[in-house]
Write a protein that holds these residues in place. Sequence first.
Motif, PDB file in Angstrom:
ATOM      1  N   THR A  60       0.742   6.597   2.607  1.00  0.00           N
ATOM      2  CA  THR A  60       0.753   5.527   3.613  1.00  0.00           C
ATOM      3  C   THR A  60       0.954   4.200   2.885  1.00  0.00           C
ATOM      4  O   THR A  60       0.185   3.873   1.978  1.00  0.00           O
ATOM      5  N   TYR A  61       1.987   3.476   3.328  1.00  0.00           N
ATOM      6  CA  TYR A  61       2.355   2.293   2.550  1.00  0.00           C
ATOM      7  C   TYR A  61       1.869   1.000   3.195  1.00  0.00           C
ATOM      8  O   TYR A  61       1.954   0.835   4.405  1.00  0.00           O
ATOM      9  N   VAL A  62       1.369   0.129   2.331  1.00  0.00           N
ATOM     10  CA  VAL A  62       0.968  -1.201   2.801  1.00  0.00           C
ATOM     11  C   VAL A  62       1.675  -2.225   1.928  1.00  0.00           C
ATOM     12  O   VAL A  62       2.116  -1.913   0.819  1.00  0.00           O
ATOM     13  N   SER A  63       1.788  -3.444   2.457  1.00  0.00           N
ATOM     14  CA  SER A  63       2.475  -4.489   1.696  1.00  0.00           C
ATOM     15  C   SER A  63       1.433  -5.242   0.862  1.00  0.00           C
ATOM     16  O   SER A  63       0.902  -6.259   1.289  1.00  0.00           O
ATOM     17  N   MET A  64       1.156  -4.680  -0.323  1.00  0.00           N
ATOM     18  CA  MET A  64       0.167  -5.330  -1.195  1.00  0.00           C
ATOM     19  C   MET A  64       0.464  -4.901  -2.624  1.00  0.00           C
ATOM     20  O   MET A  64       0.844  -3.749  -2.866  1.00  0.00           O
ATOM     21  N   PHE A  65       0.301  -5.820  -3.525  1.00  0.00           N
ATOM     22  CA  PHE A  65       0.537  -5.508  -4.927  1.00  0.00           C
ATOM     23  C   PHE A  65      -0.491  -4.462  -5.374  1.00  0.00           C
ATOM     24  O   PHE A  65      -1.684  -4.611  -5.118  1.00  0.00           O
ATOM     25  N   ARG A  66      -0.015  -3.423  -6.024  1.00  0.00           N
ATOM     26  CA  ARG A  66      -0.865  -2.290  -6.369  1.00  0.00           C
ATOM     27  C   ARG A  66      -2.137  -2.715  -7.100  1.00  0.00           C
ATOM     28  O   ARG A  66      -3.247  -2.298  -6.749  1.00  0.00           O
ATOM     29  N   ASP A  67      -1.983  -3.530  -8.140  1.00  0.00           N
ATOM     30  CA  ASP A  67      -3.131  -3.944  -8.946  1.00  0.00           C
ATOM     31  C   ASP A  67      -4.148  -4.728  -8.135  1.00  0.00           C
ATOM     32  O   ASP A  67      -5.344  -4.678  -8.408  1.00  0.00           O
ATOM     33  N   HIS A  68      -3.646  -5.472  -7.143  1.00  0.00           N
ATOM     34  CA  HIS A  68      -4.569  -6.224  -6.312  1.00  0.00           C
ATOM     35  C   HIS A  68      -5.394  -5.301  -5.429  1.00  0.00           C
ATOM     36  O   HIS A  68      -6.592  -5.508  -5.252  1.00  0.00           O
ATOM     37  N   LEU A  69      -4.728  -4.293  -4.859  1.00  0.00           N
ATOM     38  CA  LEU A  69      -5.456  -3.324  -4.044  1.00  0.00           C
ATOM     39  C   LEU A  69      -6.516  -2.632  -4.904  1.00  0.00           C
ATOM     40  O   LEU A  69      -7.676  -2.475  -4.485  1.00  0.00           O
ATOM     41  N   GLU A  70      -6.130  -2.297  -6.089  1.00  0.00           N
ATOM     42  CA  GLU A  70      -7.048  -1.636  -7.014  1.00  0.00           C
ATOM     43  C   GLU A  70      -8.235  -2.563  -7.308  1.00  0.00           C
ATOM     44  O   GLU A  70      -9.387  -2.137  -7.275  1.00  0.00           O
ATOM     45  N   MET A  80      -2.786   6.860  -2.492  1.00  0.00           N
ATOM     46  CA  MET A  80      -2.812   7.167  -3.912  1.00  0.00           C
ATOM     47  C   MET A  80      -3.803   6.271  -4.657  1.00  0.00           C
ATOM     48  O   MET A  80      -4.615   6.745  -5.456  1.00  0.00           O
ATOM     49  N   VAL A  81      -3.750   4.977  -4.376  1.00  0.00           N
ATOM     50  CA  VAL A  81      -4.613   4.038  -5.103  1.00  0.00           C
ATOM     51  C   VAL A  81      -6.076   4.325  -4.829  1.00  0.00           C
ATOM     52  O   VAL A  81      -6.910   4.355  -5.746  1.00  0.00           O
ATOM     53  N   VAL A  82      -6.421   4.580  -3.551  1.00  0.00           N
ATOM     54  CA  VAL A  82      -7.820   4.856  -3.217  1.00  0.00           C
ATOM     55  C   VAL A  82      -8.299   6.100  -3.969  1.00  0.00           C
ATOM     56  O   VAL A  82      -9.388   6.101  -4.557  1.00  0.00           O
ATOM     57  N   ASN A  83      -7.453   7.106  -3.965  1.00  0.00           N
ATOM     58  CA  ASN A  83      -7.833   8.341  -4.667  1.00  0.00           C
ATOM     59  C   ASN A  83      -8.054   8.115  -6.156  1.00  0.00           C
ATOM     60  O   ASN A  83      -9.010   8.635  -6.741  1.00  0.00           O
ATOM     61  N   GLN A  84      -7.173   7.317  -6.753  1.00  0.00           N
ATOM     62  CA  GLN A  84      -7.306   7.039  -8.190  1.00  0.00           C
ATOM     63  C   GLN A  84      -8.603   6.307  -8.507  1.00  0.00           C
ATOM     64  O   GLN A  84      -9.362   6.719  -9.387  1.00  0.00           O
ATOM     65  N   VAL A  85      -8.846   5.233  -7.778  1.00  0.00           N
ATOM     66  CA  VAL A  85     -10.048   4.438  -8.050  1.00  0.00           C
ATOM     67  C   VAL A  85     -11.288   5.293  -7.814  1.00  0.00           C
ATOM     68  O   VAL A  85     -12.254   5.256  -8.599  1.00  0.00           O
ATOM     69  N   PHE A  86     -11.228   6.082  -6.750  1.00  0.00           N
ATOM     70  CA  PHE A  86     -12.355   6.970  -6.438  1.00  0.00           C
ATOM     71  C   PHE A  86     -12.652   7.902  -7.619  1.00  0.00           C
ATOM     72  O   PHE A  86     -13.794   8.008  -8.074  1.00  0.00           O
ATOM     73  N   ASN A  87     -11.605   8.525  -8.123  1.00  0.00           N
ATOM     74  CA  ASN A  87     -11.795   9.466  -9.240  1.00  0.00           C
ATOM     75  C   ASN A  87     -12.324   8.756 -10.487  1.00  0.00           C
ATOM     76  O   ASN A  87     -13.176   9.291 -11.190  1.00  0.00           O
ATOM     77  N   ASN A  88     -11.808   7.559 -10.745  1.00  0.00           N
ATOM     78  CA  ASN A  88     -12.292   6.813 -11.902  1.00  0.00           C
ATOM     79  C   ASN A  88     -13.791   6.547 -11.794  1.00  0.00           C
ATOM     80  O   ASN A  88     -14.525   6.713 -12.756  1.00  0.00           O
ATOM     81  N   VAL A 128      -9.452  -4.963  -5.495  1.00  0.00           N
ATOM     82  CA  VAL A 128     -10.332  -5.080  -4.327  1.00  0.00           C
ATOM     83  C   VAL A 128     -11.247  -3.854  -4.243  1.00  0.00           C
ATOM     84  O   VAL A 128     -12.468  -3.972  -4.042  1.00  0.00           O
ATOM     85  N   LEU A 129     -10.654  -2.670  -4.400  1.00  0.00           N
ATOM     86  CA  LEU A 129     -11.451  -1.437  -4.303  1.00  0.00           C
ATOM     87  C   LEU A 129     -12.517  -1.393  -5.392  1.00  0.00           C
ATOM     88  O   LEU A 129     -13.656  -0.996  -5.146  1.00  0.00           O
ATOM     89  N   ILE A 130     -12.127  -1.826  -6.578  1.00  0.00           N
ATOM     90  CA  ILE A 130     -13.092  -1.832  -7.689  1.00  0.00           C
ATOM     91  C   ILE A 130     -14.252  -2.767  -7.374  1.00  0.00           C
ATOM     92  O   ILE A 130     -15.417  -2.427  -7.587  1.00  0.00           O
ATOM     93  N   ILE A 131     -13.932  -3.954  -6.829  1.00  0.00           N
ATOM     94  CA  ILE A 131     -14.989  -4.925  -6.494  1.00  0.00           C
ATOM     95  C   ILE A 131     -15.969  -4.292  -5.505  1.00  0.00           C
ATOM     96  O   ILE A 131     -17.188  -4.348  -5.690  1.00  0.00           O
ATOM     97  N   LEU A 132     -15.424  -3.630  -4.459  1.00  0.00           N
ATOM     98  CA  LEU A 132     -16.301  -3.066  -3.431  1.00  0.00           C
ATOM     99  C   LEU A 132     -17.134  -1.908  -3.983  1.00  0.00           C
ATOM    100  O   LEU A 132     -18.344  -1.810  -3.730  1.00  0.00           O
ATOM    101  N   MET A 133     -16.491  -1.036  -4.764  1.00  0.00           N
ATOM    102  CA  MET A 133     -17.221   0.133  -5.268  1.00  0.00           C
ATOM    103  C   MET A 133     -18.207  -0.278  -6.352  1.00  0.00           C
ATOM    104  O   MET A 133     -19.298   0.309  -6.454  1.00  0.00           O
TER     105      MET A 133
END
Length: 526
Positions: A379-389, A351-359, A391-396
Amino acid sequence: MMTDKQTTKKRRRMSLKWKWALGTGTGVFVIFTIVLGLLFSSFTSVLLRQERRRTTDAINVVTQRLNDNVKDLTSDDVEPVLRPRENPYLPHNPSKPDQQHNLYNDAIIRTLANDNLAVSVYDRSGSEIFASRVDPQPFESVGKRQLKLSHLNGHVVYVGRAPIYQHGTKRVVGYVQVTNQLNGYWRTYQRTGSILIVLLLIGLLAISVFGYILASYFLRPISDISATITKASEDPQSSTRVPESRRNDELSDLSELLNRMLDQMQRYIDQQQQFVGDVSHELRTPVAIIQGHMELLNRWGKDDPEVLNESIQASLAETKRMKSLVQEMLDLSRAEQVEIDFRNQVTDIKMVVNQVFNNFKMIHPDFTFSLDDDLRKPTYVSMFRDHLEQVLIILMDNAVKYSQTRKEVHVSLSEDGRNAQVSVQDFGEGIAPENMDRVFNRFYRVDKARSREKGGNGLGLSIAKRLVEGYNGHVSVESSLGHGSIFQISLHILNDQERHHLEELQATQEPSKPLDETLKDSNLLE
Ligand SMILES: Nc1ncnc2c1ncn2[C@@H]1O[C@H](COP(=O)(O)OP(=O)(O)O)[C@@H](O)[C@H]1O
Ligand SMILES: [Mg+2]
């Protein structure tokens, strides 16, 4: 006052060296004493047995010489037999061969000449009829041969007594009494005893000295270690280390550990200093720019709307940069302790990847974004949602920032059963191999000026790396200069059981920290 007392107390303590020396000294001393004692007692008992045999021999010799008498013994019978010297060549008894007679005579002479032995012969009634020397023991009549130790004037002596029988019959004709003063024995006893005591003392001294030297040798690294610790605690920056030793034992292990710890401490301090240096360097530029503009305004700009406008715009831009820098530094320091502050978080990575991608697709219409999502279900991972977001933002954000010619970003999401992987690929400038590791360092930018132009502080990737590793994930990069880069993160997938467990824990737990509000107004999430 108190510390004075404590230090004197400390000084009076016993050093390990002395304890060791005394301990081994005492141990060896005890063993040495036991061994010498045993040796001594067996040696003296052999001596005593010899004396005992000498006493019995004396009795035997006398009784055998005197048992030929038919009637009771008188001094006239005894004297010629026991003092053969007076007539040494005359055979006393023709029935006995000469040789044997002389043999007897020799034995008698030897026995009676012995200083230690007092040989006395008594007649049947107990009156003394012969004495080789004064016998200190009183006469006692005995029924059969007897040999015993007895005390005489505080001395231990051997006393042997035996009746003298008429040859071949059981008729007593007199008595013989032999007192062995044991003089030789006692002399040897004392001499050996004192030699052993001296040996014991020398041994004790030797073992103590040896123990002390050995302990000093073994414990020498300890003084090196404590000297190093003292120096390091006086000056944490000192480069003093425990000297390397050729020995390979627990103490050399300890020295090595200590050296490694000091190296690490040094590295931390260096990093800290580097960080402070970097931060002040980074902040100096915007501050200098703002100051320059303010001075400009102060002198001439107030009345010139053009200068005024330009200066205000420039100052605002720099303030914004400073704000983002401060924010990123804050994020970085928070990222260092995510594993403590954000445990038990569960996030659907799909879900998070899809959201960041769309943004991103929305924000950058000039770019072509493609998403290759292989995950069929959440697919669930043990990571705080905002942190995952984040990280993805930094990379993109980087993928977009560092792609000038080919404006294309490819995101893919996959899993291998254990881990979920997100990779962000661009076809931009790429990174030279020698810089590939450094891009994760704080404040590192391949091209400082250009990155700054684009608003980069060089902290994005270090925040991302720390965040992902804080959740036991992994970040990697592949790149080819001029052709583009692929940044990939990989995170452990929670199975259903783990997920339920964590969700339960989270439900029962107080939120460990209020949600990271500042994270939300990070410039990256704007
Ligand atoms: N996708 C990319 N392509 C090329 N270079 C990159 C990419 N991502 C990061 N870099 C390089 O790594 C440096 C550090 O990145 P980052 O930590 O995000 O800092 P910033 O983006 O603020 O400069 C960048 O300055 C850039 O030189
Ligand atoms: Mg960046």
